[in-house]
Write a protein that holds these residues in place. Structure first.
Motif, PDB file in Angstrom:
ATOM      1  N   ARG A   1       7.663   8.817   6.276  1.00  0.00           N
ATOM      2  CA  ARG A   1       7.743  10.177   6.811  1.00  0.00           C
ATOM      3  C   ARG A   1       7.743  10.161   8.342  1.00  0.00           C
ATOM      4  O   ARG A   1       8.485  10.910   8.981  1.00  0.00           O
ATOM      5  CB  ARG A   1       6.571  11.016   6.294  1.00  0.00           C
TER       6      ARG A   1
ATOM      7  N   GLN B   1       8.324  10.552  -5.143  1.00  0.00           N
ATOM      8  CA  GLN B   1       8.265  11.945  -4.707  1.00  0.00           C
ATOM      9  C   GLN B   1       8.605  12.058  -3.223  1.00  0.00           C
ATOM     10  O   GLN B   1       9.342  12.958  -2.809  1.00  0.00           O
ATOM     11  CB  GLN B   1       6.866  12.524  -4.969  1.00  0.00           C
ATOM     12  N   THR B   2       8.104  11.129  -2.422  1.00  0.00           N
ATOM     13  CA  THR B   2       8.438  11.134  -0.996  1.00  0.00           C
ATOM     14  C   THR B   2       9.930  10.894  -0.782  1.00  0.00           C
ATOM     15  O   THR B   2      10.562  11.544   0.059  1.00  0.00           O
ATOM     16  CB  THR B   2       7.621  10.063  -0.252  1.00  0.00           C
TER      17      THR B   2
ATOM     18  N   ILE C   1       8.514   2.491  -5.162  1.00  0.00           N
ATOM     19  CA  ILE C   1       7.316   3.239  -4.776  1.00  0.00           C
ATOM     20  C   ILE C   1       7.743   4.572  -4.162  1.00  0.00           C
ATOM     21  O   ILE C   1       8.909   4.767  -3.813  1.00  0.00           O
ATOM     22  CB  ILE C   1       6.460   2.475  -3.742  1.00  0.00           C
ATOM     23  N   GLY C   2       6.784   5.490  -4.046  1.00  0.00           N
ATOM     24  CA  GLY C   2       6.988   6.721  -3.293  1.00  0.00           C
ATOM     25  C   GLY C   2       8.154   7.562  -3.764  1.00  0.00           C
ATOM     26  O   GLY C   2       8.891   8.111  -2.941  1.00  0.00           O
TER      27      GLY C   2
ATOM     28  N   ASP D   1       0.863  -1.175   0.000  1.00  0.00           N
ATOM     29  CA  ASP D   1       0.000   0.000   0.000  1.00  0.00           C
ATOM     30  C   ASP D   1       0.902   1.228   0.000  1.00  0.00           C
ATOM     31  O   ASP D   1       1.453   1.615   1.036  1.00  0.00           O
ATOM     32  CB  ASP D   1      -0.894  -0.018   1.243  1.00  0.00           C
ATOM     33  N   GLU D   2       1.076   1.842  -1.171  1.00  0.00           N
ATOM     34  CA  GLU D   2       2.045   2.921  -1.318  1.00  0.00           C
ATOM     35  C   GLU D   2       1.721   4.113  -0.412  1.00  0.00           C
ATOM     36  O   GLU D   2       2.623   4.710   0.182  1.00  0.00           O
ATOM     37  CB  GLU D   2       2.107   3.375  -2.772  1.00  0.00           C
ATOM     38  N   GLU D   3       0.459   4.449  -0.290  1.00  0.00           N
ATOM     39  CA  GLU D   3       0.093   5.608   0.520  1.00  0.00           C
ATOM     40  C   GLU D   3       0.471   5.396   1.986  1.00  0.00           C
ATOM     41  O   GLU D   3       1.052   6.275   2.630  1.00  0.00           O
ATOM     42  CB  GLU D   3      -1.408   5.872   0.392  1.00  0.00           C
ATOM     43  N   ARG D   4       0.163   4.225   2.523  1.00  0.00           N
ATOM     44  CA  ARG D   4       0.495   3.947   3.919  1.00  0.00           C
ATOM     45  C   ARG D   4       2.009   3.816   4.107  1.00  0.00           C
ATOM     46  O   ARG D   4       2.556   4.247   5.119  1.00  0.00           O
ATOM     47  CB  ARG D   4      -0.201   2.673   4.379  1.00  0.00           C
TER      48      ARG D   4
ATOM     49  N   THR E   1       4.445   5.297   2.364  1.00  0.00           N
ATOM     50  CA  THR E   1       5.104   6.598   2.324  1.00  0.00           C
ATOM     51  C   THR E   1       4.808   7.403   3.587  1.00  0.00           C
ATOM     52  O   THR E   1       5.678   8.116   4.089  1.00  0.00           O
ATOM     53  CB  THR E   1       4.667   7.388   1.080  1.00  0.00           C
ATOM     54  N   ALA E   2       3.591   7.266   4.122  1.00  0.00           N
ATOM     55  CA  ALA E   2       3.273   7.941   5.388  1.00  0.00           C
ATOM     56  C   ALA E   2       4.137   7.399   6.515  1.00  0.00           C
ATOM     57  O   ALA E   2       4.625   8.152   7.373  1.00  0.00           O
ATOM     58  CB  ALA E   2       1.793   7.770   5.714  1.00  0.00           C
TER      59      ALA E   2
END
Length: 699
Positions: free
Chosen positions: A289, A318-319, A315-316, A280-283, A285-286
């Motif tokens: 951070r 930009q992060t 993945i991620g 899950d790329e969103e989780r 990358t969070a």
């Protein structure tokens, strides 16, 4: 507990029955219930010294210091020479803030009995938990000298050493302790020490051995038996500490516990195996951070670690770029961390550390020049930024960052070799073939010959020059015809070298210094002699290179669908000293090796091969939690743990007849048949490399 409960039911007024039930509950870490049973036993028999002392201990563990002090005083009045009661009394005085009085009694008690192990270990831990590292270190060292196998002495000593910014010495103490104890707190303490040294990959792997995450809660089996979960490491592990050394306050901080939870969360979310084969790329990358947040000196190392792992997984981007750019402002502070040489080059030294740890020690890492380390750190910022931009198809900006990285990074280091190759990939994407070829060749010549990268160079060289004439003069002769090399392919976004295998111990070089001119690191023994069963494949020292001499590195693994690894090193997991491989080699080999090699001459070799097998008992029942170690020809180590069905697996690079692998299972109290398996040639997937375990006889 069942038996003691029946005894209480049969004789509810029998003090011994309640005391027995209290002991059973105590051992099961059900401390409030145990305390109630001890209290009932003491009510039924006010003269019971065992019940009084046990109740006092748990009162102290549960923070009821006044009640504990009164009970210890009663016990000492009845039996003045009770060392355990005097220990508890002194530590209760400390808990109540009567520090000067407690120190006076401590000095008096140790003068009368300088070998009071429980007092030394307990006081060392208390002072470590209350920020007096000097006294904690002194008491901890004395406790370890008396009995080095007592794990809580080593934990207290390690906490004091970390407070004095000596995490590598603390690591040795805890790795020694893990030979004699196996419980979640010990793994957490080791992970904490590794994180203090900025060894985040190793810290994460250590945490994963005992902990998992579910719905934001950390789960484990306390004492190896009792399932428990909590949102905080400190609260989760409190029962082990309270039941063992009766300390109500942990020698830990909320910030450190949050950091390790963030690391565990990030590692879990980028691990496909724990997420059903997808990320899950969103989780993820969070979580990256969150792990990289903060304002402490080690922040830059967390930022670069998180960014590099996102790039590995494809993945991620930009992060990853934002984390690398943020690392610019924290780089200067990051030069003031403990074990700086290792912190800046954690990936480069991973293979050497893995080999030394498998041999029962830890390596000494000589300090590198500060200016060289500064260049490495700044160069990595440019390299990670550039590679993140490349993966976002921002080629002009990527080339600009990568050229800066090549200019900053010390020549001959693994990091410089990585950036040279990445710059070549970016230039080739821009269709600047001649310039790309030049950087490919510089990278190739900066380390040991790599068949996969040679294939990429040959393909591009032929495009630029029409043939391979003159290539040998630039990169050396091609490998012998009987050595198969992976077929080249077009570079993709997430990797530097498409022909390079994904994650392989064979891509790890023999241990060499990661910096030019740095003395070779040699394994250092732990606080005691090496335990029996250390492997024969210990890392050998190599001559120290001159400044600018080539130093090899491993390929950084990637999870992208195409076999396109990042060039940054990511060595194999480190096994625990408790699972040290046996030294006796086995003559057994995989049955699939019997196939005629003639049948494979025209077959394109795979980029990676998989080794799988099962561990069962004589009745065919699977054995879970067996540590299976795979040792490569250069002493590199991978580890796998069998699942509930007894299955284990490794993904490695194909090997020639000169590059063998050895597989060794290990589990406390279990012997295996065969003892190990030797694989002299691995060109295809190897299946059914099974072992049969049986309980070992003990004296």
């Amino acid at each position: 507990i069942r038996l003691a409960t029946q005894a209480v039911q049969l004789a509810p007024e029998l003090a011994e029955a309640h005391y027995g039930l209290g002991r059973a509950l105590h051992i099961s870490l059900r401390l409030d219930e145990a305390s109630a049973e001890y209290k009932r036993a003491l009510e039924l028999d006010p003269t019971s010294k065992a019940a009084r002392r046990s109740l006092a201990d748990l009162n102290r563990a549960l923070g009821k210091s006044e009640e504990a002090l009164a009970l210890y005083r009663q016990q000492l009045d009845a039996e003045p020479n009770d060392k355990a009661a005097r220990t508890g009394w002194i530590l209760s005085l400390l808990d109540l803030g009567r520090t000067e009085e407690a120190k006076g009694e401590l000095e008096k008690a140790l003068k009368g009995d300088p070998r009071n192990l429980n007092l030394l270990a307990g006081a060392a831990y208390w002072f470590a938990a209350h920020n007096d590292s000097d006294l904690a270190l002194s008491l901890g060292q004395k406790a370890v000298q008396i009995e080095p196998r007592y794990t809580w002495s080593q934990i207290a000593l390690a906490r004091a050493l970390v407070a004095q910014k000596k995490p590598l010495e603390a690591e040795r103490a805890l790795r020694f302790a893990r030979q004699y104890g196996k419980f979640p707190t010990l793994d957490y303490e080791l992970a904490s020490v590794l994180a203090a040294a900025s060894l985040y990959e190793e810290a994460a792997e250590t945490l994963m051995q005992s902990f998992s995450l579910k719905d934001g809660q950390i789960e484990t089996r306390l004492g190896g038996q009792a399932s428990a979960r909590n949102a905080s490491f400190i609260e989760l592990l409190a029962p082990e500490r309270r039941a063992s050394i009766f300390q109500s306050v942990a020698a830990d901080t909320e910030n450190n516990a949050k950091l390790l939870k963030a690391l565990l969360t990030f590692t879990t979310l980028i691990n496909e195996e724990t997420n059903g084969g997808r990320i899950d790329e969103e989780r993820a990358t969070a979580a990256a951070r969150e792990f990289a947040s903060g304002d402490d000196p080690t922040r830059v190392h967390r930022q670069l670690y998180a960014a590099s792992r996102l790039l590995q997984k494809g993945i991620g981007f930009q992060t990853a770029y934002e984390l690398a750019e943020a690392a610019r402002s924290s780089a200067e502070a990051g030069m003031n961390v403990p074990a700086l040489t290792l912190a800046v080059q954690a990936d480069e030294f991973r293979a050497l550390r893995a080999g030394a740890i498998a041999a029962g020690g830890t390596p000494d890492i000589p300090d590198a020049p500060r200016n060289v380390l500064s260049n490495l750190l700044r160069g990595r910022v440019e390299d990670v930024s550039g590679w993140a931009l490349f993966n976002e198809d921002k080629l002009d900006e990527a080339v600009e960052h990568l050229k800066r990285a090549v200019a900053i990074l010390p020549e001959g280091t693994p990091a410089a070799r990585t950036s040279l190759w990445r710059l070549g990939v970016a230039l080739e994407r821009q269709d600047k073939k001649t310039e790309a070829l030049s950087y490919y060749i510089k990278s190739f010549n900066a380390g040991e010959p790599d068949p996969g990268r040679r294939a990429v160079i040959e393909q591009l060289y032929r495009k630029v020059n029409g043939s391979l004439d003159g290539l040998e003069a630039r990169i050396g002769p091609a490998p012998p015809v009987n050595v198969q090399t992976p077929a080249p392919s077009t570079p993709d976004k997430t990797g530097d070298n498409p022909a390079q295998p994904t994650s392989s111990p064979e891509t790890t070089p023999a241990p060499t210094p990661a910096l030019p001119g740095t003395p070779v690191a040699e394994p250092a023994s732990t606080t005691s002699s090496t335990s029996p069963g250390t492997p024969a494949t210990t890392p050998e020292a190599t001559p120290s290179p001159q400044a600018g001499s080539p130093v090899t590195t491993t390929a950084e693994p990637t999870s992208s669908p195409q076999p396109a690894p990042d060039a940054s090193p990511s060595p194999p997991p480190t096994p625990s000293p408790t699972s040290t491989p046996e030294t006796t080699p086995s003559r057994a080999s995989a049955s699939s090796l019997a196939a005629s090699p003639v049948e494979k001459i025209d077959k394109t070799p795979p980029a990676t091969v998989k080794i799988t097998g099962r561990v069962r008992d004589a009745s065919g029942n699977p054995i879970a939690n067996v540590v299976v170690v795979l040792i490569g020809h250069q002493g590199t180590v991978l580890a796998s743990t069998t699942d509930e069905q007894g299955n284990y697996s490794f993904t490695i690079a194909p090997s020639s007849s000169t590059r063998s692998y050895r597989i060794i299972p290990s589990k406390d109290g279990v012997s295996f048949e065969p003892m190990d398996r030797l694989l002299p040639v691995v060109n295809d997937d190897q299946k059914d490399l099974n072992f049969v375990g049986k309980l070992s006889s003990r004296p």
